[in-house]
Scaffold this motif. Structure first.
Motif, PDB file in Angstrom:
ATOM      1  N   ASN A 329       0.816  -1.351  -0.017  1.00  0.00           N
ATOM      2  CA  ASN A 329       0.082  -0.205  -0.227  1.00  0.00           C
ATOM      3  C   ASN A 329       0.846   1.305   0.034  1.00  0.00           C
ATOM      4  OD1 ASN A 329      -2.303  -1.527  -0.003  1.00  0.00           O
ATOM      5  ND2 ASN A 329      -2.698  -1.291   2.160  1.00  0.00           N
ATOM      6  N   LEU A 330       1.768   1.276   0.860  1.00  0.00           N
ATOM      7  CA  LEU A 330       2.742   2.479   0.978  1.00  0.00           C
ATOM      8  C   LEU A 330       3.657   2.677  -0.353  1.00  0.00           C
ATOM      9  CD1 LEU A 330       4.372   2.063   4.424  1.00  0.00           C
ATOM     10  CD2 LEU A 330       2.348   3.718   3.768  1.00  0.00           C
ATOM     11  N   VAL A 331       3.930   1.409  -1.029  1.00  0.00           N
ATOM     12  CA  VAL A 331       4.806   1.614  -2.242  1.00  0.00           C
ATOM     13  C   VAL A 331       3.764   2.158  -3.450  1.00  0.00           C
ATOM     14  CG1 VAL A 331       5.929   0.359  -4.176  1.00  0.00           C
ATOM     15  CG2 VAL A 331       6.334  -0.278  -1.819  1.00  0.00           C
ATOM     16  N   ASN A 332       2.803   1.776  -3.421  1.00  0.00           N
ATOM     17  CA  ASN A 332       1.658   2.226  -4.387  1.00  0.00           C
ATOM     18  C   ASN A 332       1.317   3.619  -4.380  1.00  0.00           C
ATOM     19  OD1 ASN A 332       1.774  -0.014  -5.782  1.00  0.00           O
ATOM     20  ND2 ASN A 332      -0.034  -0.935  -5.232  1.00  0.00           N
ATOM     21  N   LEU A 333       1.321   4.044  -3.024  1.00  0.00           N
ATOM     22  CA  LEU A 333       0.965   5.506  -2.721  1.00  0.00           C
ATOM     23  C   LEU A 333       1.906   6.483  -2.803  1.00  0.00           C
ATOM     24  CD1 LEU A 333      -1.063   5.535   0.776  1.00  0.00           C
ATOM     25  CD2 LEU A 333      -1.845   6.586  -1.280  1.00  0.00           C
ATOM     26  N   PHE A 334       3.165   6.126  -2.325  1.00  0.00           N
ATOM     27  CA  PHE A 334       4.204   7.011  -2.352  1.00  0.00           C
ATOM     28  C   PHE A 334       5.668   6.763  -3.439  1.00  0.00           C
ATOM     29  CE2 PHE A 334       2.411   7.317   1.857  1.00  0.00           C
ATOM     30  CZ  PHE A 334       2.279   8.904   1.873  1.00  0.00           C
ATOM     31  N   ASN A 335       5.570   5.651  -4.181  1.00  0.00           N
ATOM     32  CA  ASN A 335       6.540   5.265  -5.082  1.00  0.00           C
ATOM     33  C   ASN A 335       8.031   5.672  -4.709  1.00  0.00           C
ATOM     34  OD1 ASN A 335       7.360   6.624  -8.339  1.00  0.00           O
ATOM     35  ND2 ASN A 335       7.935   4.576  -7.402  1.00  0.00           N
ATOM     36  N   PRO A 336       8.280   5.303  -3.434  1.00  0.00           N
ATOM     37  CA  PRO A 336       9.812   5.155  -2.925  1.00  0.00           C
ATOM     38  C   PRO A 336      10.827   4.629  -3.836  1.00  0.00           C
ATOM     39  CG  PRO A 336       8.913   3.638  -1.514  1.00  0.00           C
ATOM     40  CD  PRO A 336       7.792   4.147  -2.496  1.00  0.00           C
ATOM     41  N   GLU A 362       6.318  -8.773  -6.043  1.00  0.00           N
ATOM     42  CA  GLU A 362       5.282  -9.694  -6.738  1.00  0.00           C
ATOM     43  C   GLU A 362       3.695  -8.795  -6.777  1.00  0.00           C
ATOM     44  OE1 GLU A 362       6.961 -14.114  -5.660  1.00  0.00           O
ATOM     45  OE2 GLU A 362       4.956 -13.400  -4.722  1.00  0.00           O
ATOM     46  N   GLN A 363       3.753  -8.324  -5.522  1.00  0.00           N
ATOM     47  CA  GLN A 363       2.392  -7.638  -5.523  1.00  0.00           C
ATOM     48  C   GLN A 363       2.139  -6.105  -5.669  1.00  0.00           C
ATOM     49  OE1 GLN A 363       1.288  -8.728  -1.416  1.00  0.00           O
ATOM     50  NE2 GLN A 363       1.626 -10.785  -1.820  1.00  0.00           N
ATOM     51  N   ALA A 364       3.115  -5.406  -5.448  1.00  0.00           N
ATOM     52  CA  ALA A 364       2.960  -4.051  -5.832  1.00  0.00           C
ATOM     53  C   ALA A 364       3.000  -3.786  -7.351  1.00  0.00           C
ATOM     54  CB  ALA A 364       4.156  -2.856  -5.316  1.00  0.00           C
ATOM     55  N   MET A 365       2.612  -2.525  -7.539  1.00  0.00           N
ATOM     56  CA  MET A 365       2.430  -2.448  -9.118  1.00  0.00           C
ATOM     57  C   MET A 365       3.782  -2.355  -9.797  1.00  0.00           C
ATOM     58  SD  MET A 365      -0.160   0.963  -9.684  1.00  0.00           S
ATOM     59  CE  MET A 365      -0.138   1.155 -11.064  1.00  0.00           C
ATOM     60  N   GLY A 366       3.895  -3.272 -10.945  1.00  0.00           N
ATOM     61  CA  GLY A 366       5.195  -3.304 -11.684  1.00  0.00           C
ATOM     62  C   GLY A 366       6.130  -2.182 -11.862  1.00  0.00           C
ATOM     63  N   ILE A 367       5.560  -0.990 -12.204  1.00  0.00           N
ATOM     64  CA  ILE A 367       6.429   0.173 -12.550  1.00  0.00           C
ATOM     65  C   ILE A 367       6.895   0.618 -11.302  1.00  0.00           C
ATOM     66  CG2 ILE A 367       4.339   1.697 -12.285  1.00  0.00           C
ATOM     67  CD1 ILE A 367       5.849   2.656 -15.158  1.00  0.00           C
ATOM     68  N   VAL A 369       7.974  -1.210  -8.471  1.00  0.00           N
ATOM     69  CA  VAL A 369       8.727  -1.790  -7.835  1.00  0.00           C
ATOM     70  C   VAL A 369      10.265  -1.983  -8.941  1.00  0.00           C
ATOM     71  CG1 VAL A 369       7.605  -3.156  -6.499  1.00  0.00           C
ATOM     72  CG2 VAL A 369       7.784  -4.028  -8.730  1.00  0.00           C
ATOM     73  N   ASP A 370      10.038  -1.222 -10.203  1.00  0.00           N
ATOM     74  CA  ASP A 370      11.012  -1.522 -10.981  1.00  0.00           C
ATOM     75  C   ASP A 370      12.017  -0.452 -10.559  1.00  0.00           C
ATOM     76  OD1 ASP A 370      12.352  -2.121 -13.158  1.00  0.00           O
ATOM     77  OD2 ASP A 370      11.425  -0.713 -14.542  1.00  0.00           O
ATOM     78  N   GLY A 371      13.134  -0.864 -10.055  1.00  0.00           N
ATOM     79  CA  GLY A 371      14.239  -0.057  -9.544  1.00  0.00           C
ATOM     80  C   GLY A 371      14.179   0.084  -8.081  1.00  0.00           C
ATOM     81  N   LEU A 372      13.372  -0.231  -7.391  1.00  0.00           N
ATOM     82  CA  LEU A 372      13.050  -0.200  -6.014  1.00  0.00           C
ATOM     83  C   LEU A 372      13.953  -1.048  -5.145  1.00  0.00           C
ATOM     84  CD1 LEU A 372      11.325   0.824  -3.601  1.00  0.00           C
ATOM     85  CD2 LEU A 372       9.833  -1.308  -3.866  1.00  0.00           C
ATOM     86  N   GLU A 373      14.661  -0.508  -4.419  1.00  0.00           N
ATOM     87  CA  GLU A 373      15.613  -1.041  -3.502  1.00  0.00           C
ATOM     88  C   GLU A 373      15.016  -1.281  -2.151  1.00  0.00           C
ATOM     89  OE1 GLU A 373      20.228  -0.322  -2.641  1.00  0.00           O
ATOM     90  OE2 GLU A 373      19.554   1.084  -3.869  1.00  0.00           O
TER      91      GLU A 373
END
Ligand SMILES: [Zn+2]
Length: 401
Positions: A329-336, A362-367, A369-373
């Motif tokens: 949820n946080l990743v999809n909200l804030f795109n860190p 696997e679960q967050a939007m592909g775009i 998590v692309d490059g997410l560390e």
């Protein structure tokens, strides 16, 4: 009047820039500072003199001559001043004397016994600081006290707005400490302060958008958005532990039901272990705790996990599943660009770390998590007081270490 104000501000900014240059490039000559920063040599000389007077810079031998006299070099003195870092948790107050590089010089832990809440807790915090200060080096060199606490903290006014476990509401802790000790005091939320420490001298130096998540006695998060801590309108942003993961779940201290904290923080894990034991499940936990249920600690849990205890592994799987929902949820909200995982539960817990990373990817939007560390925290055992130091150092010197 306005002109004087501007001039003073410029002088102050120059001083920060000069100090930062010395810190990062020292030993360095005055003329090289001037060249590097495009500041006039006279301004550099007078600022360096002030910094030497303050004890944060010292002369340090001579450098190579570039034709003419050999220049006198100056260097940063991290021990020239110190600060008092204080971390309040539900179980202990940790106080440390720290230098300008956030290195701990002396540290003491004051345990918080059961039932120590509300006004008595506030009094205990102040008394503990007083006790610690009786042994502090010359307080003339002390920049001040920096306190971090869980719950909703209004950093700008220095007030703990709300902490359900310690039963604190609208406690003006900054003012109380300043009155009692006559020293400048800073107050911030613990997770925000750790996120700042990670950004300024931890694993997040390169990241302008990072998310720090801590799982231990409770669950919290600190968000750095566009390079600054995201606080929300009342300082309450980042209460990750009280985001809902089950609409018909357990009742929480905050008044809601199904809050994440009640599924993944230590009290929930402890209860889970006790119920597994009560149901007669085979686990190493009780044996590792010497047969005493009250001795089942994080450490015991960790050791059982390392020995591949099935009950503990099942619990970790459950924690990973719940935490991943929250983090997605946080990743999809804030795109860190970076997620840092810390807290007692995450310490040396590679299994949990890997599971969370896998599920979030696997679960967050592909775009997103692309490059997410994903990184574990690297602040070490003194992370709490380091975080307190980060708050003060950022404010006083505007620098990251
Ligand atoms: Zn809650």
């Amino acid at each position: 009047m306005r002109r004087t104000g501007d001039l003073k501000l410029i002088q102050e900014l120059n001083r920060f820039i000069i100090l930062d240059t010395i810190r990062q490039h020292g030993p360095i000559s005055r003329s090289d500072i001037a060249k590097k920063q495009g500041i006039s040599p006279t301004t550099v000389t007078s600022a360096v003199n002030e910094l030497i007077r303050d004890g944060v810079v010292a002369e340090d031998g001579t450098g190579e001559s570039k034709g003419g006299r050999k220049p006198i070099m100056v260097r940063f003195c991290p021990d020239g001043k110190f600060l008092i870092g204080v971390s309040i948790t539900n179980t202990a107050i940790t106080i440390a004397e720290m230098n300008l590089e956030a290195a701990t010089k002396r540290k003491q832990v004051y345990p918080v016994g059961p039932g120590l809440v509300s006004d008595r807790m506030v009094q205990y915090v102040l008394d503990s600081i007083a006790d610690f200060l009786t042994q502090a080096a010359d307080t003339e060199r002390c920049l001040g006290i920096s306190i971090i606490a869980p719950g909703i903290v209004d950093a700008a006014s220095g007030v703990i707005r709300f902490n359900s476990k310690l039963r604190l509401t609208d406690v003006p802790l900054k003012e109380l400490a300043e009155q009692r000790f006559g020293m400048s005091t800073w107050l911030d939320n613990d997770a925000n302060a750790i996120a700042l420490a990670e950004k300024n001298f931890g694993v997040g130096i390169e990241a302008d958008n990072l998310l720090f998540v801590t799982v231990g006695e409770g669950v919290g998060s600190g968000l750095v958005v566009n390079g600054s801590i995201f606080r929300g309108s009342r300082g309450g942003a980042g209460e990750f532990g009280h985001t809902t993961v089950d609409r018909s779940g357990m009742r929480c201290d905050c008044g809601n039901v199904g809050c994440l904290e009640n599924y993944v923080a230590w009290p929930a894990i402890y209860t889970g272990l006790l119920s597994a034991i009560a149901r007669g499940k085979e686990t190493l936990v009780l044996e590792l705790a010497g047969g005493d249920m009250t001795q089942i600690t994080f450490e015991v849990f960790r050791r059982a996990l390392q020995q591949k205890d099935q009950v503990c592994e099942d619990i970790v799987e459950e924690i990973a599943a719940y935490l991943s929902i929250g983090i997605v949820n946080l990743v999809n909200l804030f795109n860190p660009s970076l997620i840092i995982l810390g807290g007692e539960m995450m310490r040396d817990n590679q299994v949990l770390f890997e599971r969370i990373e896998k599920q979030v990817r696997e679960q967050a939007m592909g775009i997103m998590v692309d490059g997410l560390e994903f990184r574990p925290t690297m602040l070490g055992a003194d992370f709490e007081v380091k975080a307190a130091a980060a708050v003060l150092l950022q404010d006083v010197f505007h620098f990251s270490l």
